[in-house]
Design an enzyme around this catalytic site. Structure first.
Site, mmCIF file in Angstrom:
data_model
loop_
_atom_site.group_PDB
_atom_site.id
_atom_site.type_symbol
_atom_site.label_atom_id
_atom_site.label_comp_id
_atom_site.label_asym_id
_atom_site.label_seq_id
_atom_site.Cartn_x
_atom_site.Cartn_y
_atom_site.Cartn_z
ATOM 1 N N TYR A 61 51.238 17.133 80.066
ATOM 2 C CA TYR A 61 50.718 15.918 79.439
ATOM 3 C C TYR A 61 51.208 15.829 78.005
ATOM 4 O O TYR A 61 51.158 16.819 77.281
ATOM 5 C CB TYR A 61 49.185 15.917 79.442
ATOM 6 N N GLU A 63 50.687 12.660 75.755
ATOM 7 C CA GLU A 63 50.390 11.348 75.177
ATOM 8 C C GLU A 63 50.764 11.316 73.702
ATOM 9 O O GLU A 63 50.508 12.270 72.973
ATOM 10 C CB GLU A 63 48.895 11.032 75.327
ATOM 11 N N ASP A 207 66.953 -8.627 78.571
ATOM 12 C CA ASP A 207 66.582 -7.705 79.645
ATOM 13 C C ASP A 207 67.862 -7.334 80.387
ATOM 14 O O ASP A 207 68.373 -8.109 81.193
ATOM 15 C CB ASP A 207 65.572 -8.389 80.580
ATOM 16 N N THR A 233 65.989 -1.030 82.619
ATOM 17 C CA THR A 233 65.638 0.081 83.502
ATOM 18 C C THR A 233 66.713 1.142 83.310
ATOM 19 O O THR A 233 67.760 0.886 82.712
ATOM 20 C CB THR A 233 65.636 -0.351 84.985
ATOM 21 N N LYS A 236 69.521 1.549 87.499
ATOM 22 C CA LYS A 236 70.439 0.622 88.178
ATOM 23 C C LYS A 236 71.876 1.031 87.821
ATOM 24 O O LYS A 236 72.259 2.141 88.135
ATOM 25 C CB LYS A 236 70.051 -0.816 87.839
ATOM 26 N N ARG A 242 64.475 6.695 88.114
ATOM 27 C CA ARG A 242 63.667 5.476 88.007
ATOM 28 C C ARG A 242 62.876 5.543 86.708
ATOM 29 O O ARG A 242 62.051 6.446 86.523
ATOM 30 C CB ARG A 242 62.707 5.359 89.191
#
Ligand SMILES: *Cc1c(COP(=O)(O)O)cnc(C)c1O
Length: 427
Positions: A61, A63, A207, A233, A236, A242
């Site tokens: 973790y 954060e 984008d 992203t 692609k 991903r």
């Protein structure tokens, strides 16, 4: 090595621990190997990227951001994230990068949270003309919480109509303008968008989810210097895991970081961050530049071969990795065509075309692209063959000839044997 045994032996490897999932992973690997994958948003990541996603970093973790975390034990995670950020900054030439968005859609949500209030007007490409759900589609939260207005493509040219963009921007005074989308076969004119955004006092967001790898490899103009906020992203054309990144100038950095965390997300997916870093290192190589240009050359060759076979391409061709085929003149819908092509070993997706008279769930077109086949080493000489198979399969679908589709699938299986994929043993 095993210290305990029982019905659930957690030290076992996947094949022993969960044969059902292992079998499905294996089957999917075979499917990816045996098909010609033409979905333009998909790719094959490298062995190194695959490995990074399967590491112990998934256990942690963290954060917050590097050096400002809410959990202890970040000695190595901070370095992983800092490497990813530094590589992205160097590769794209931007001032600030956030590598934490879980995927492209949450990344775009962060942009709305950072810069708009509910009900605010923004301008974007209409979904049926090639936009994305998160650019204000009525079925997306972005379409119900804000007020989208849309531009489209010209009916004759199939290209984005910049005069229309300017007219709507002047009339509607949007706070934000999106350029980019999911089914744009032509170059995006970032300077023209920037000029319009400047004139109406809107924030321009690019984008580049689809074309990030082309931008990184110098095969598509860069939005840097024109769009102060860039969303992408990583899975692609960029050929990473991903995930997503938000890239900004210094002025917009803080608002974006706050929107991603704590605005929308909790702990970042550190194994993904590591894999993004690996992909960015790969994307900075000369080999990747060649890859990006080969994607575009392959798409041009595929488009030419399809045109020769009488296919109607939206905008008449392609400048990038993507081809949108309007099947109206072939007398078949996009959905039955896509299903038949899949049976024939050619993986595509059905897609709306601009001014589509049919419904999105059964539209007139299919969308194809060359990022994945290019990763496998296919070149322009192989594209006429793929076009011929597409043509035969569409014809077979029209005649409901399942046997012909199965015959093509067998030919495709034979053909793909010569093009290895990372993470799958070549027979
Ligand atoms: C793919 C894509 C997204 C969304 O990415 P997900 O990872 O599927 O959420 C956003 N914008 C554009 C233009 C895309 O092509």
């Amino acid at each position: 090595m095993t210290t305990h045994s029982g019905p659930l032996d957690l030290t076992a490897r996947l094949a022993d621990a969960d044969p059902e999932i292992a079998a499905l992973v294996e089957a999917e690997g075979r499917r990816q190997f045996e098909k010609i994958r033409l979905i333009p948003s998909e790719n094959y990541v490298s062995r190194a990227v695959l490995e990074a996603t399967g590491t112990v970093l998934t256990n942690k973790y963290s954060e917050g951001y590097a050096r400002k975390r809410y959990y202890e034990g970040q000695q190595f995670i901070d370095e992983v994230e800092e490497l990813a950020v530094a590589r992205a900054k160097a590769l794209f030439g931007v001032e600030h990068v956030n590598v934490q968005p879980y995927s492209g859609s949450p990344a775009n949500l962060a942009i709305y949270l950072a810069f708009l209030q509910p009900g605010d007007t923004f301008l974007s490409l209409e979904l049926p003309h090639g936009g994305h759900l998160t650019h204000g589609s009525p079925v997306s939260a972005t379409g119900t919480w804000f007020r989208p207005v849309h531009y489209g493509v010209d009916k004759e040219t199939g290209r984005i109509d910049m005069d229309q963009v300017r007219d709507i921007a002047r009339r509607e005074r949007p706070k934000l303008i999106f350029c980019g989308g999911t089914a744009i076969p032509r170059l995006i004119d970032f300077p023209a968008f920037a000029e319009i955004a400047q004139e109406v006092g809107a924030l321009l967001v690019a984008d580049i989810a689809h074309i990030a790898g082309l931008v990184a490899g110098g095969a598509h103009p860069s939005p840097v210097g024109y769009a102060p906020v860039i969303s992408t992203t990583t899975h692609k054309t960029l050929r990473g895991p991903r995930g997503a990144m938000l890239m900004t100038d210094a002025e917009h950095a803080k608002a974006i970081d706050k929107a991603v965390f704590p605005g929308l997300q909790g702990g970042p997916h550190n194994h993904t961050t590591a894999a993004i870093a690996v992909a960015l290192r790969e994307a900075a190589t000369e080999e990747f530049r060649r890859y990006a240009h080969q994607i575009v050359a392959n798409a041009a060759a595929l488009a030419e071969a399809l045109l020769e076979r009488g296919f109607d391409l939206v905008s008449g061709g392609t400048d990038n990795h993507l081809i949108l085929i309007d099947l109206t003149n072939k007398d078949i819908g996009g959905k039955p065509a896509a299903k038949a092509l899949d049976r024939a070993g050619l993986e595509v997706n059905f897609n709306t075309v601009p001014f589509d008279p049919r419904k999105p769930w059964s539209p007139s077109g299919i969308r194809i692209g060359t990022p994945a086949v290019t990763t496998r080493g296919m070149t322009t000489e192989h594209m006429p063959r793929i076009a011929a198979w597409i043509d035969e399969a569409v014809e077979a679908a029209r005649k409901d000839d399942g046997e012909a589709l199965d015959r093509i699938a067998a030919e495709v299986r034979e053909f793909t044997k010569d093009f290895p994929i990372p993470g799958w043993p070549t027979p």
